[in-house]
Design a protein around this motif. Structure first.
Motif, mmCIF file in Angstrom:
data_model
loop_
_atom_site.group_PDB
_atom_site.id
_atom_site.type_symbol
_atom_site.label_atom_id
_atom_site.label_comp_id
_atom_site.label_asym_id
_atom_site.label_seq_id
_atom_site.Cartn_x
_atom_site.Cartn_y
_atom_site.Cartn_z
ATOM 1 N N GLY A 164 0.832 -1.191 0.000
ATOM 2 C CA GLY A 164 0.000 0.000 0.000
ATOM 3 C C GLY A 164 0.866 1.240 0.000
ATOM 4 N N THR A 165 0.255 2.352 -0.418
ATOM 5 C CA THR A 165 0.978 3.611 -0.361
ATOM 6 C C THR A 165 0.350 4.456 0.718
ATOM 7 N N TYR A 166 0.953 4.371 1.870
ATOM 8 C CA TYR A 166 0.504 5.182 2.985
ATOM 9 C C TYR A 166 1.717 5.908 3.494
ATOM 10 N N PRO A 167 1.478 7.015 4.166
ATOM 11 C CA PRO A 167 2.642 7.682 4.757
ATOM 12 C C PRO A 167 3.255 6.752 5.803
ATOM 13 N N VAL A 168 4.545 6.665 5.780
ATOM 14 C CA VAL A 168 5.236 5.830 6.759
ATOM 15 C C VAL A 168 6.293 6.668 7.453
ATOM 16 N N ASN A 169 6.710 6.171 8.630
ATOM 17 C CA ASN A 169 7.867 6.774 9.298
ATOM 18 C C ASN A 169 9.066 6.485 8.405
ATOM 19 N N TRP A 170 9.833 7.520 8.174
ATOM 20 C CA TRP A 170 10.952 7.353 7.237
ATOM 21 C C TRP A 170 12.217 7.950 7.830
ATOM 22 N N CYS A 171 13.288 7.147 7.827
ATOM 23 C CA CYS A 171 14.577 7.690 8.274
ATOM 24 C C CYS A 171 15.388 8.078 7.045
ATOM 25 N N PRO A 172 15.607 9.400 6.849
ATOM 26 C CA PRO A 172 16.367 9.833 5.679
ATOM 27 C C PRO A 172 17.836 9.404 5.766
ATOM 28 N N GLN A 349 5.353 9.435 1.872
ATOM 29 C CA GLN A 349 4.491 8.580 1.093
ATOM 30 C C GLN A 349 5.362 7.709 0.220
ATOM 31 N N VAL A 350 5.514 6.470 0.593
ATOM 32 C CA VAL A 350 6.332 5.565 -0.220
ATOM 33 C C VAL A 350 5.577 4.239 -0.278
ATOM 34 N N PRO A 351 5.519 3.594 -1.430
ATOM 35 C CA PRO A 351 4.841 2.298 -1.472
ATOM 36 C C PRO A 351 5.581 1.298 -0.591
ATOM 37 N N GLN A 352 4.849 0.601 0.243
ATOM 38 C CA GLN A 352 5.469 -0.318 1.199
ATOM 39 C C GLN A 352 4.619 -1.554 1.344
ATOM 40 N N TRP A 353 5.253 -2.605 1.870
ATOM 41 C CA TRP A 353 4.522 -3.805 2.246
ATOM 42 C C TRP A 353 4.116 -3.732 3.713
ATOM 43 N N PHE A 354 2.900 -4.213 3.968
ATOM 44 C CA PHE A 354 2.378 -4.181 5.331
ATOM 45 C C PHE A 354 1.892 -5.565 5.729
ATOM 46 N N LEU A 389 -1.945 0.931 19.207
ATOM 47 C CA LEU A 389 -1.574 0.812 17.806
ATOM 48 C C LEU A 389 -2.654 1.364 16.880
ATOM 49 N N GLY A 390 -2.208 2.216 15.948
ATOM 50 C CA GLY A 390 -3.183 2.792 15.016
ATOM 51 C C GLY A 390 -2.844 2.484 13.563
ATOM 52 N N TRP A 391 -1.797 1.704 13.333
ATOM 53 C CA TRP A 391 -1.318 1.450 11.982
ATOM 54 C C TRP A 391 -0.990 -0.018 11.832
ATOM 55 N N ASP A 392 -1.072 -0.504 10.608
ATOM 56 C CA ASP A 392 -0.576 -1.838 10.337
ATOM 57 C C ASP A 392 0.953 -1.791 10.370
ATOM 58 N N TRP A 393 1.536 -2.965 10.305
ATOM 59 C CA TRP A 393 3.001 -3.089 10.466
ATOM 60 C C TRP A 393 3.666 -2.961 9.104
ATOM 61 N N VAL A 394 4.497 -1.931 8.940
ATOM 62 C CA VAL A 394 5.217 -1.796 7.685
ATOM 63 C C VAL A 394 6.443 -2.707 7.752
ATOM 64 N N ASP A 450 13.166 -4.563 -2.120
ATOM 65 C CA ASP A 450 12.996 -4.300 -0.690
ATOM 66 C C ASP A 450 13.349 -5.558 0.113
ATOM 67 N N VAL A 451 13.699 -5.313 1.357
ATOM 68 C CA VAL A 451 13.960 -6.432 2.260
ATOM 69 C C VAL A 451 12.990 -6.332 3.435
ATOM 70 N N PHE A 452 12.977 -7.374 4.258
ATOM 71 C CA PHE A 452 12.081 -7.375 5.402
ATOM 72 C C PHE A 452 12.661 -6.595 6.576
ATOM 73 N N ASP A 453 11.755 -5.979 7.314
ATOM 74 C CA ASP A 453 12.052 -5.487 8.653
ATOM 75 C C ASP A 453 12.678 -6.655 9.438
ATOM 76 N N THR A 454 13.703 -6.365 10.218
ATOM 77 C CA THR A 454 14.430 -7.423 10.919
ATOM 78 C C THR A 454 13.523 -8.226 11.859
ATOM 79 N N TRP A 455 12.438 -7.575 12.333
ATOM 80 C CA TRP A 455 11.530 -8.298 13.240
ATOM 81 C C TRP A 455 10.731 -9.363 12.505
ATOM 82 N N MET A 456 10.685 -9.266 11.163
ATOM 83 C CA MET A 456 10.037 -10.339 10.399
ATOM 84 C C MET A 456 10.825 -11.636 10.581
#
Ligand SMILES: [Zn+2]
Ligand SMILES: [Zn+2]
Length: 873
Positions: A164-172, A349-354, A389-394, A450-456
């Protein structure tokens, strides 16, 4: 070993245990299994005191269950993934993910992490960790990543993972999306800028206070509170943004805080989560002012390409030049930062997997209830987190050194082509897709970068450990695991994601127990963290005091609480270990073959009864992971009851080679204590066991011996024994207060009073222990008082009689004190002095000193409870 010398002794046993494969999980055994979902240690190389303590606590639990006869599953494992390694590698080689090729970058990270594994394994060994290398795993290995990928493909199949394309927390800085759990907060002082926005077509203006003037380029609308008397009449008009002169509407919204700043809010897309809510509510266009690298986009006009901070400074200068900057104020602000690199994050706003979370909040809470939490209050942290929690897991990250997302996407229509499970582990950036062309439009397929979040990866450790999707029989046998140990800071990540993932994968709780430990704080009260540079290196401590002493310290840390490091506790630990070793050596002078129970005397029954209750209590503490309570009770028993009191009481019985009662008692209690301490102090207990007990007890090692059993509980005899102990220690204390040697012989001890008869039958133990020639137990005695001295009170005599004082003292001392004491006490004694005067003296001038006598001989008395103890030297 004659003197306690920990370091060589510990290394000797560590090598021996390895040779014996003492900790190997037995896949053929039908003993009950106790499995530990051991935290794979992050391959950062250095070991700090927090790790050393945390892993010690886990080892206590594993060793305890092993001693209780469990088949213990405790894997040696490492976490070899993710951003922290990337950050270090980038620093080391001066690269970033754009400056070298993907494969080169991964190779550097992998080599870097791999280079630590041998050293870190050795660190575990030196700490005395009983992890099992035969079930070793590391999270970057194809065998592990394969399970991560398969578990994701299942989620995809069930529609639980989506793009999905939702705003996500992003570390520049890291150039990647972050999950909410990866966002930290820090206090910061920033500038609140009060800026003039002109009202269109007038000379009037509104003032807007903002900390982020660089976002003016994405300003969509301006809001005031509907009941704001001063400003709400502007609602419906248009404002012109500074620099850009863009027209924006003034609206009313009850969420505006009229007391903050200027009471007017500039709504941008998007500076923070509040902006996003407004964007959704008013269906505002999403304009991207900042790109993935933290630079201004073309929307920012002449600031395009500038990093955010620089753009902020430049635009505020330009606004000032234009005369639209009213003033600046300092503002204390809570800034969202990246948990890895501590740089401020943006919303992008970046397309991401959730992965879906919001639909499963209740399930996770229900599973959390099925798990037993140690300590119980830590469950609340998980509940609070889930409820917030108010968001799905990116789950996608725009990084390299992690598990690739096993999909291809059509470059034409975006169709997703997942990998086949049987092909995993795969890397879609280098491996071929299962079909050549897009099944929908025939377009070209491109591997997901893309790769998985390490918690995956880490959230499936229970599935990995229990052979999920590899061996159905083993999975049925081993899942759920017995226990997850972890620290409290990762409840919202590791614990939460694991419960969620195992629920989604198999519908069950991942473990029966979860044990949560706290942090070790540095001396300045902050948690030790490698990235904060305040860590204490445990290696010198291990070299000075040995692992057991450090483990002793670790055992004193209460579960769930943060503990400051105290070197004096390690020192005390070493003192205690030396004491234990010396007790062992002493006892070995009594016991050299396995003693039968024999006839028990009161001191034996007393200590056996106390020991039996200790076994029950310590077992219970271990069952509940209360290691601090276990060690406290064990130490008090071994050091004080056993060594200080019981051993003293029974030393004399060593002479009687047939006294099996004392030998049985010493053997049983001390061996029992050694075994109960073995989970915490594995080296010294093994040394004692092998030196003195192994042949008699029969196990190969103390760590696979039988757990002690209670022998007897006799409350009455225990109470009598306690009384005996008090009498003996009172007399011994009395001796030492007089500077008398403890073996100095006393003529007579009389125990007087109703309670004294309580001690009938143990006269010999008292006589021998306090070294008295005779002992009498009587209900009452006639003690006489004898005046022994008249002591001049110089502070009275001097001022009153001046130079005559000397003569008075000498005259009084010519009398028999016993004879003149009564007249002094009544104040009737008269003395004639050489100058012819007479003085009257009373007790103010001479103190009458008396002593108690028995049969004419002096005695001293002590009080023990209601009983009088008379001692005649
Ligand atoms: Zn970062
Ligand atoms: Zn297509």
């Amino acid at each position: 070993m004659t003197q306690y010398d920990p370091v060589p002794m510990e290394r000797k046993w560590q090598k021996q245990w390895k040779e014996w494969e003492l900790y190997k999980f037995d896949f053929d055994s039908d003993r009950p299994v106790y499995s530990v979902d051991n935290p794979p240690r992050y391959t950062s190389g250095s070991l700090h005191l927090g790790h050393a303590t945390g892993y010690s606590l886990i080892d206590f639990a594993a060793r305890y269950r092993r001693l209780r006869g469990y088949n213990v599953f405790f894997p040696l494992c490492f976490d070899v993934n993710g951003t922290p390694t990337e950050v270090r590698v980038e620093k080391k080689y001066g690269i970033n993910k754009l400056s070298v090729s993907r494969q080169e970058y991964i190779k550097l990270c992998s080599e870097y992490a791999e280079s630590f594994i041998n050293e870190m394994t050795l660190q575990f060994e030196i700490l005395g960790e009983s992890m099992d290398p035969s079930i070793y795993y590391q999270t970057d290995a194809p065998y592990y990543r394969r399970i991560t990928q398969i578990s994701f493909l299942r989620l995809l199949e069930k529609g639980l993972a989506y793009k999905g394309t939702y705003p996500v927390n992003w570390c520049p800085r890291c150039m990647t999306a972050l999950a909410d759990a990866e966002v930290e907060y820090t206090d910061n002082v920033t500038k609140l800028n009060f800026i003039k926005f002109m009202i269109k077509g007038t000379d009037d203006f509104m003032i807007i206070a903002t900390t982020r003037p660089e976002l003016i380029c994405t300003c969509q609308v301006v809001a005031v509170h509907p009941e704001d008397k001063e400003r709400s009449h502007h609602v419906g008009k248009k404002l012109l943004t500074p620099i850009y002169e863009k027209e924006v509407d003034i609206i009313a919204d009850p969420k505006v805080d009229p007391t903050f700043g200027s009471g007017v809010v500039m709504i941008c897309t998007i500076g923070d989560k509040d902006d996003l809510e407004w964007v959704m509510k008013y269906n505002l266009p999403l304009e991207k002012g900042i790109d993935e690298q933290g630079r201004m986009t073309e929307v920012a006009g002449k600031y395009e390409g500038l990093p955010v901070k620089e753009a902020r400074q430049r635009i505020i200068e330009d606004i000032e030049i234009a005369g639209q900057l009213i003033r600046k104020e300092e503002l204390q602000q809570n800034v969202s930062i990246c948990w890895r690199c501590h740089e401020p994050i943006e919303y992008l706003q970046v397309p991401q997997w959730f992965v879906k979370i919001l639909d499963f909040k209740d399930d996770v809470l229900k599973k959390a209830e099925e798990i037993k939490w140690f300590p119980e209050f830590m469950k609340v942290r998980l509940q609070d987190w889930v409820n917030s929690l108010g968001w799905d897991w990116v789950i996608s990250r725009q990084r390299y050194f992690a598990t690739p997302i096993p999909i291809w996407e059509c470059v034409e229509c975006g169709q997703v082509v997942p990998a086949r499970e049987e092909d995993c582990y795969i890397d879609p950036t280098t491996d071929l897709p299962p079909v050549e062309k897009c099944p929908k439009c025939g377009g070209e397929l491109k591997g997901c970068e893309d790769v998985f979040d390490t918690w995956m990866d880490s959230s499936i450790s229970p599935l990995y450990n229990t052979f999920w999707e590899r061996d159905a029989e083993r999975f049925d046998w081993l899942f759920p695991m017995s226990m997850r140990p972890q620290s409290h800071d990762i409840i919202r990540t590791w614990a939460f994601y694991t419960i969620l993932r195992e629920h989604l994968a198999v519908g069950e709780k991942p473990w029966d127990h979860i044990m949560i430990h706290g942090f070790i704080m540095s001396s300045d009260g902050t948690p030790m963290h490698s990235s904060l540079g305040n860590v204490i290196d445990p290696i010198p401590i291990l070299e000075d005091y040995g692992a057991d002493a450090l483990r002793y310290y670790a055992s004193t840390c209460s579960l769930g609480e943060d503990n400051a490091f105290r070197e004096k506790d390690v020192k005390h630990g070493k003192k205690f270990l030396t004491k234990l070793w010396n007790i062992g050596r002493f006892i070995s002078s009594f016991v050299n073959e396995k003693p039968a129970r024999g006839e028990l005397k009161l001191p034996d029954v007393w200590i056996l009864s106390k020991f039996s209750r200790l076994v029950e209590s310590v077992t219970n503490h271990y069952d509940n992971y209360n290691f601090d309570k276990a060690i406290r009770e064990l130490e008090a028993f071994a050091w004080h009851e056993l060594a200080d009191h019981y051993l003293e009481m029974v030393k004399y019985r060593n002479r009687d080679k047939d006294d099996m009662g004392v030998r049985f008692t010493l053997y049983t209690t001390f061996l029992g204590v050694i075994k109960m301490m073995a989970p915490i102090l594995p080296h010294v207990t093994e040394e004692i066991y092998q030196s003195f007990f192994q042949e008699m007890d029969g196990a190969k090692s103390v760590h696979v011996s039988d757990w002690p059993e209670p022998i007897l509980v006799d409350e009455d005899e225990e109470e009598r024994g306690e009384f005996l102990k008090e009498v003996i220690s009172a007399i011994r204390k009395w001796k030492s207060e007089r500077g008398m040697a403890l073996n100095h012989e006393i003529e007579l001890v009389e125990l007087v009073g109703e309670k004294a008869s309580y001690l009938l039958g143990v006269e010999r133990d008292i006589l021998e222990t306090v070294r008295a020639k005779r002992l009498q137990i009587v209900s009452e005695i006639e003690l006489e008082e004898k005046v022994t001295n008249l002591k001049p009170v110089l502070s009275k005599l001097g001022p009153e009689f001046k130079q005559q004082a000397k003569e008075i003292i000498s005259k009084v001392q010519q009398f028999d004190p016993y004879e003149i004491a009564p007249s002094i006490e009544t104040g009737t004694l008269e003395i004639a002095l050489s100058d012819g005067t007479k003085v009257k003296l009373d007790g103010n001038y001479f103190e009458v000193e008396k002593k108690l006598t028995l049969g004419g001989k002096e005695v001293e008395t002590l009080q023990v409870r209601d009983m009088l103890v008379a001692i005649q030297l």
